[in-house]
Scaffold this motif. Structure first.
Motif, mmCIF file in Angstrom:
data_model
loop_
_atom_site.group_PDB
_atom_site.id
_atom_site.type_symbol
_atom_site.label_atom_id
_atom_site.label_comp_id
_atom_site.label_asym_id
_atom_site.label_seq_id
_atom_site.Cartn_x
_atom_site.Cartn_y
_atom_site.Cartn_z
ATOM 1 N N LEU A 77 0.791 -1.137 -0.014
ATOM 2 C CA LEU A 77 -0.144 0.087 0.083
ATOM 3 C C LEU A 77 0.777 1.290 0.053
ATOM 4 N N VAL A 78 0.638 1.988 -1.054
ATOM 5 C CA VAL A 78 1.457 3.179 -1.286
ATOM 6 C C VAL A 78 0.586 4.473 -0.671
ATOM 7 N N ALA A 79 1.082 5.355 0.177
ATOM 8 C CA ALA A 79 0.067 6.050 0.922
ATOM 9 C C ALA A 79 0.792 7.308 1.433
ATOM 10 N N THR A 80 -0.115 8.253 1.981
ATOM 11 C CA THR A 80 0.383 9.261 2.498
ATOM 12 C C THR A 80 -0.035 9.248 4.245
ATOM 13 N N THR A 81 0.020 10.186 4.933
ATOM 14 C CA THR A 81 -0.383 9.762 6.251
ATOM 15 C C THR A 81 -1.707 9.722 6.552
ATOM 16 N N VAL A 82 -2.786 9.479 5.563
ATOM 17 C CA VAL A 82 -3.975 9.104 5.849
ATOM 18 C C VAL A 82 -3.882 7.922 6.452
ATOM 19 N N ILE A 83 -3.160 6.931 6.499
ATOM 20 C CA ILE A 83 -3.158 5.696 7.155
ATOM 21 C C ILE A 83 -2.598 5.819 8.430
ATOM 22 N N GLU A 84 -2.292 7.021 9.202
ATOM 23 C CA GLU A 84 -1.584 7.108 10.198
ATOM 24 C C GLU A 84 -2.367 6.648 11.462
ATOM 25 N N VAL A 85 -3.564 6.768 11.447
ATOM 26 C CA VAL A 85 -4.325 6.378 12.557
ATOM 27 C C VAL A 85 -5.536 5.490 12.422
ATOM 28 N N GLY A 86 -5.917 4.626 13.005
ATOM 29 C CA GLY A 86 -7.142 3.888 12.905
ATOM 30 C C GLY A 86 -7.014 2.653 11.857
ATOM 31 N N VAL A 87 -5.821 2.230 11.526
ATOM 32 C CA VAL A 87 -5.691 1.282 10.572
ATOM 33 C C VAL A 87 -5.053 -0.118 11.023
ATOM 34 N N ASN A 88 -5.710 -0.967 11.118
ATOM 35 C CA ASN A 88 -5.115 -2.229 11.777
ATOM 36 C C ASN A 88 -5.033 -3.461 10.621
ATOM 37 N N VAL A 89 -4.032 -3.742 10.160
ATOM 38 C CA VAL A 89 -3.817 -4.967 9.379
ATOM 39 C C VAL A 89 -2.429 -5.792 10.234
ATOM 40 N N PRO A 90 -3.032 -6.742 10.999
ATOM 41 C CA PRO A 90 -1.926 -7.428 11.487
ATOM 42 C C PRO A 90 -1.019 -8.068 10.714
ATOM 43 N N ASN A 91 -1.162 -8.316 9.418
ATOM 44 C CA ASN A 91 -0.375 -8.901 8.446
ATOM 45 C C ASN A 91 0.637 -7.916 7.835
ATOM 46 N N ALA A 92 0.561 -6.783 8.205
ATOM 47 C CA ALA A 92 1.633 -5.845 7.563
ATOM 48 C C ALA A 92 2.841 -5.975 8.391
ATOM 49 N N SER A 93 3.901 -6.059 7.876
ATOM 50 C CA SER A 93 5.172 -6.283 8.669
ATOM 51 C C SER A 93 6.264 -5.230 8.292
ATOM 52 N N VAL A 94 6.126 -4.675 7.236
ATOM 53 C CA VAL A 94 7.255 -3.624 6.798
ATOM 54 C C VAL A 94 6.369 -1.987 6.685
ATOM 55 N N MET A 95 6.908 -1.315 7.173
ATOM 56 C CA MET A 95 6.534 0.368 6.978
ATOM 57 C C MET A 95 8.018 0.939 6.665
ATOM 58 N N VAL A 96 7.707 1.296 5.326
ATOM 59 C CA VAL A 96 8.724 2.216 4.711
ATOM 60 C C VAL A 96 8.264 3.671 4.572
ATOM 61 N N ILE A 97 9.072 4.541 5.344
ATOM 62 C CA ILE A 97 8.693 5.867 5.461
ATOM 63 C C ILE A 97 9.759 6.986 4.628
ATOM 64 N N GLU A 98 9.153 7.296 3.477
ATOM 65 C CA GLU A 98 10.150 8.259 2.739
ATOM 66 C C GLU A 98 10.431 9.656 3.313
ATOM 67 N N SER A 99 11.318 10.175 2.915
ATOM 68 C CA SER A 99 11.632 11.577 3.536
ATOM 69 C C SER A 99 11.393 11.740 4.829
ATOM 70 N N ALA A 100 11.688 10.640 5.602
ATOM 71 C CA ALA A 100 11.340 10.491 7.019
ATOM 72 C C ALA A 100 11.641 11.687 7.883
ATOM 73 N N GLU A 101 12.627 12.587 7.664
ATOM 74 C CA GLU A 101 13.044 13.706 8.271
ATOM 75 C C GLU A 101 12.003 14.882 8.270
ATOM 76 N N ARG A 102 11.009 14.966 7.297
ATOM 77 C CA ARG A 102 9.776 15.594 7.071
ATOM 78 C C ARG A 102 8.674 15.487 8.186
ATOM 79 N N PHE A 103 8.670 14.411 8.900
ATOM 80 C CA PHE A 103 7.577 13.763 9.816
ATOM 81 C C PHE A 103 8.088 14.269 11.105
ATOM 82 N N GLY A 104 7.106 14.588 12.049
ATOM 83 C CA GLY A 104 7.298 14.932 13.332
ATOM 84 C C GLY A 104 7.268 13.647 14.165
#
Length: 185
Positions: A77-104
């Motif tokens: 799933l390619v996304a913006t931060t709309v997935i930041e809260v309220g998403v529960n997918v137990p099978n998801a094992s990898v989170m790649v955050i591009e331009s991580a320095e941009r986020f708080g």
């Protein structure tokens, strides 16, 4: 990409998050549309199925894409931060955050919390630009999120965030500042 492929072949799912939907003339960050194209080339149909979710989509379209990911139809799933809260997918094992320095810190903590929701080992990758200087505050945020234990780290990260950004203003528009006593009459 190789690690993402290994996880997908194990039956796991992957999030890839971008700070921007499209390329910006004023901000120099990786964007979702360009990232989606690159990922699509590396993970082609029919072997791989990708989803895309961002804030400009109609709610119904976002819901459809999220449902596909939740049910395991989409592997990445390619996304913006709309997935930041309220998403529960137990099978998801990898989170790649591009331009991580941009986020708080709060966003990084919430995004990282989308993985590791089952007994499977989870991984969060904070991707940084190779050709761009990162601010001192961004470096502090990235060190704080990297050092924080996933479970129970919210309070520690909130404390770190306040130390980095300051307490903010009670009255005013600033989101950072110093604690000041304000008297009311």
């Amino acid at each position: 990409f190789q690690f993402m492929e290994e996880e997908v072949k194990k039956g796991r799912q992957v999030y890839v998050v971008y700070p921007l939907i499209e390329e910006s003339s004023t901000l120099d960050y990786k964007d979702l549309m360009d990232g989606y194209e690159s990922i699509s080339r590396r993970f082609p149909l029919p072997e791989y199925r990708l989803g895309i979710v961002h804030g400009r989509m109609k709610s119904q379209d976002k819901d459809i894409e999220m449902e596909r990911f939740i049910k395991g139809v989409s592997q990445i799933l390619v996304a913006t931060t709309v997935i930041e809260v309220g998403v529960n997918v137990p099978n998801a094992s990898v989170m790649v955050i591009e331009s991580a320095e941009r986020f708080g810190l709060a966003q990084l903590h919430q995004l990282r919390g989308r993985v590791g929701r089952s007994h499977h080992q989870a991984y969060a990758y904070l991707m940084l630009p190779q050709d761009k200087k990162i601010t001192a505050d961004a470096t502090k945020r990235l060190h704080a999120i990297s050092a924080a234990d996933q479970l129970g780290s919210g309070f520690t990260l909130a404390t770190n965030d306040m130390e980095i950004r300051g307490a903010g203003e009670l009255l005013g528009e600033e989101q950072s500042g110093h604690i000041q006593a304000i008297g009311f009459t």
